[in-house]
Design a protein around this motif. Sequence first.
Motif, short mmCIF file in Angstrom:
data_model
loop_
_atom_site.label_atom_id
_atom_site.label_comp_id
_atom_site.label_asym_id
_atom_site.label_seq_id
_atom_site.Cartn_x
_atom_site.Cartn_y
_atom_site.Cartn_z
N VAL A 114 1.57 2.77 -5.71
CA VAL A 114 1.48 3.35 -4.31
C VAL A 114 -0.20 3.42 -3.90
N LEU A 115 -1.06 3.34 -5.39
CA LEU A 115 -2.45 2.98 -5.31
C LEU A 115 -2.66 1.67 -4.67
N GLY A 116 -1.59 0.84 -5.54
CA GLY A 116 -1.70 -0.90 -4.38
C GLY A 116 -1.63 -0.75 -3.41
N PHE A 117 -0.73 -0.36 -2.75
CA PHE A 117 -0.41 0.18 -1.22
C PHE A 117 -1.60 0.10 0.22
N GLY A 118 -1.85 1.72 -0.95
CA GLY A 118 -3.30 2.06 -0.44
C GLY A 118 -4.30 1.39 -0.25
N VAL A 119 -4.95 0.56 -0.76
CA VAL A 119 -6.16 -0.04 -1.08
C VAL A 119 -6.20 -1.20 0.05
N ILE A 120 -5.07 -1.83 -0.35
CA ILE A 120 -4.40 -3.00 0.71
C ILE A 120 -4.03 -2.78 2.07
N TRP A 121 -3.86 -1.67 2.45
CA TRP A 121 -3.33 -0.79 3.92
C TRP A 121 -5.02 -0.53 4.33
N TRP A 122 -5.45 0.24 3.39
CA TRP A 122 -7.26 0.86 4.21
C TRP A 122 -8.21 -1.25 4.20
N SER A 123 -8.17 -1.57 3.65
CA SER A 123 -8.85 -2.90 3.44
C SER A 123 -8.76 -3.71 4.68
N VAL A 124 -7.17 -4.16 4.91
CA VAL A 124 -6.87 -5.21 6.40
C VAL A 124 -6.95 -3.64 7.35
N ARG A 183 -7.97 2.73 13.14
CA ARG A 183 -9.27 4.03 12.61
C ARG A 183 -8.20 4.82 11.49
N ALA A 184 -6.91 5.05 12.38
CA ALA A 184 -5.92 6.00 12.55
C ALA A 184 -5.05 5.96 10.34
N PHE A 185 -5.12 4.18 11.13
CA PHE A 185 -4.04 3.38 9.97
C PHE A 185 -5.26 3.85 8.71
N MET A 186 -6.00 3.72 8.71
CA MET A 186 -6.94 3.83 7.54
C MET A 186 -7.36 4.85 6.84
N GLY A 187 -7.12 5.49 7.78
CA GLY A 187 -6.42 7.32 7.16
C GLY A 187 -5.34 7.53 6.01
N ILE A 188 -4.87 6.69 6.64
CA ILE A 188 -3.38 6.64 6.12
C ILE A 188 -3.57 6.07 5.06
N GLY A 189 -4.40 5.14 4.89
CA GLY A 189 -4.45 3.87 3.45
C GLY A 189 -5.04 5.10 2.44
N GLU A 190 -5.95 5.29 2.69
CA GLU A 190 -7.11 6.68 2.11
C GLU A 190 -6.46 7.36 1.89
N GLY A 191 -5.26 7.61 2.59
CA GLY A 191 -4.82 9.39 2.25
C GLY A 191 -3.83 9.73 0.89
N VAL A 192 -3.37 8.09 1.08
CA VAL A 192 -2.60 8.27 0.02
C VAL A 192 -3.13 7.92 -2.16
N ALA A 193 -4.42 7.48 -1.80
CA ALA A 193 -5.03 7.40 -2.64
C ALA A 193 -5.14 8.61 -3.73
#
Length: 522
Positions: free
Chosen positions: A181-191, A211-221
């Motif tokens: 989950v953390l790996g997914f979050g970092v890649i998602w918000w970085s992209v 920007r909302a997609f970025m929030g999705i990635g950081e939300g799981v961190a």
Amino acid sequence: MLRLFPLSLSAQYRSGGPPPHRCFVDGGSPSQRTGPGLHANNGFGVRVRRRALRGADVQPDTPSSRRDGDKPLHADAQQGEDGGVELLDSVRKLLLEDAEPGEEEQGQFPKRWAIVFLCFSAFLLCNMDRVNMSIAIMPMSVEYGWNPQTVGLIQSSFFWGYLLTQIAGGIWADKVGGKTVLGFGVIWWSVATALTPVAAKLGLPFLLIVRAFMGIGEGVAMPAMNNILSKWVPVSERSRSLALVYSGMYLGSVTGLAFSPFLIHKFGWPSVFYSFGSLGTVWFATWATKAYSTPLEDPGISSEEKKLIISQTTSGEPVTTIPWGVILSKPPVWALIACHFCHNWGTFILLTWMPTYYNQVLKFNLTESSLFCVLPWLTMAISANVGGWIADTLVSRGTSVTTVRKIMQSIGFLGPAFFLSQLSHIDSPALAVLCMACSQGTDAFSQSGLYSNHQDIGPRYAGVLLGLSNTAGVLAGVFGTAATGYILQHGSWDDVFKLSVTLYLIGTVIWNIFSTGEKIID
């Protein structure tokens, strides 16, 4: 314990003969306690480790270690070699089995702290990618002709996704493991960060979605990090590890605020998003090869460290179902949720409106405001780690986890309440900045209070618990930021600070009545 422990290798002694030369564990003369191990002349040796001994070993039988007139050990050991070996092996097993958890092979860096450092670096990137928009939005708004209302919409779009994945990220992490989950979050918000300039050129709707997609990635961190540390970090090191990870967020803000203006000036505002976003791929390459969700999955961890971790943490088995009824029926869970709201109300207001306060009230120019905005982040990074060290020291010395959590969170509430209440009586800009820094510095003790408590009360569901409470915390940030604007239109900064102080005091009462450091959810 074990002040005088003779080890006889002589079968002759057991049959009534004269005793052989004896070596003592932590009890002889200085010359008898400096050797690296216990050795007979037949080449057999063991290394005795015990927490009480702290590395004291048994002196080898050598001429330099024998007193005048002593007979060499070899003479007696020849007759009882087999029995001596058997006795030594029994003693070695006895001492090693009785060893306190925490004795690890020297020279090997603990794997759990490698995991903590990787989480720290992930949170460093998290806030670097979050705060860069606050700097880049100024040249972007000039280029695209955005008005203040549009700028506010863009800034708030991050929270649309961030709110969605708090609880969902916690459930996912508890079921499949924090590594994924953390790996997914970092890649998602970085992209999403790297795609921001492209989306801005395509149009406002595309930028809002990214920007909302970025929030999705950081939300799981945060839920994912909480899950993985609940599996890796013993309770005696929990406060320090969490303080270090969260200080990564503070230092990420400092780094983002420091480097973004330089990159914009040299290479233009898109460079901020491209450079910061690319760092996530470097981190992910290391994470994918070095990290594991639990120590049970890690083939490279030492047996001693694995034994220590397993003895003080929850089971590594994944969660199949979430006992929502049990979780929501516990008063300490609701105390966590309520106190997270009270804490984040004041924290988000200070971090969001601080530049405006410096500019409008203290009359600093924009450059000075930006400089002084860095100070609270630095103060929080330092004091969070100090608080973590204090909390873990208290736990290791026998203070109950419940008492430690209440002490640390009380500091995290009452400290900011006191310093904010002083601002209305201060005329000096220097003292006002000092009060703000002290307010945030004492606020950071919360990392060893409520932010550590999810793993205390329900270690198997630490991700879900953090998702629940942090949802309330994010809502406090959204509502608190909006409410501050309304209050300033109809009132003053004193009214803003009084509301924050009131919530801090309410949180203190709730926390000290209902919180606990004991496990209440299996």
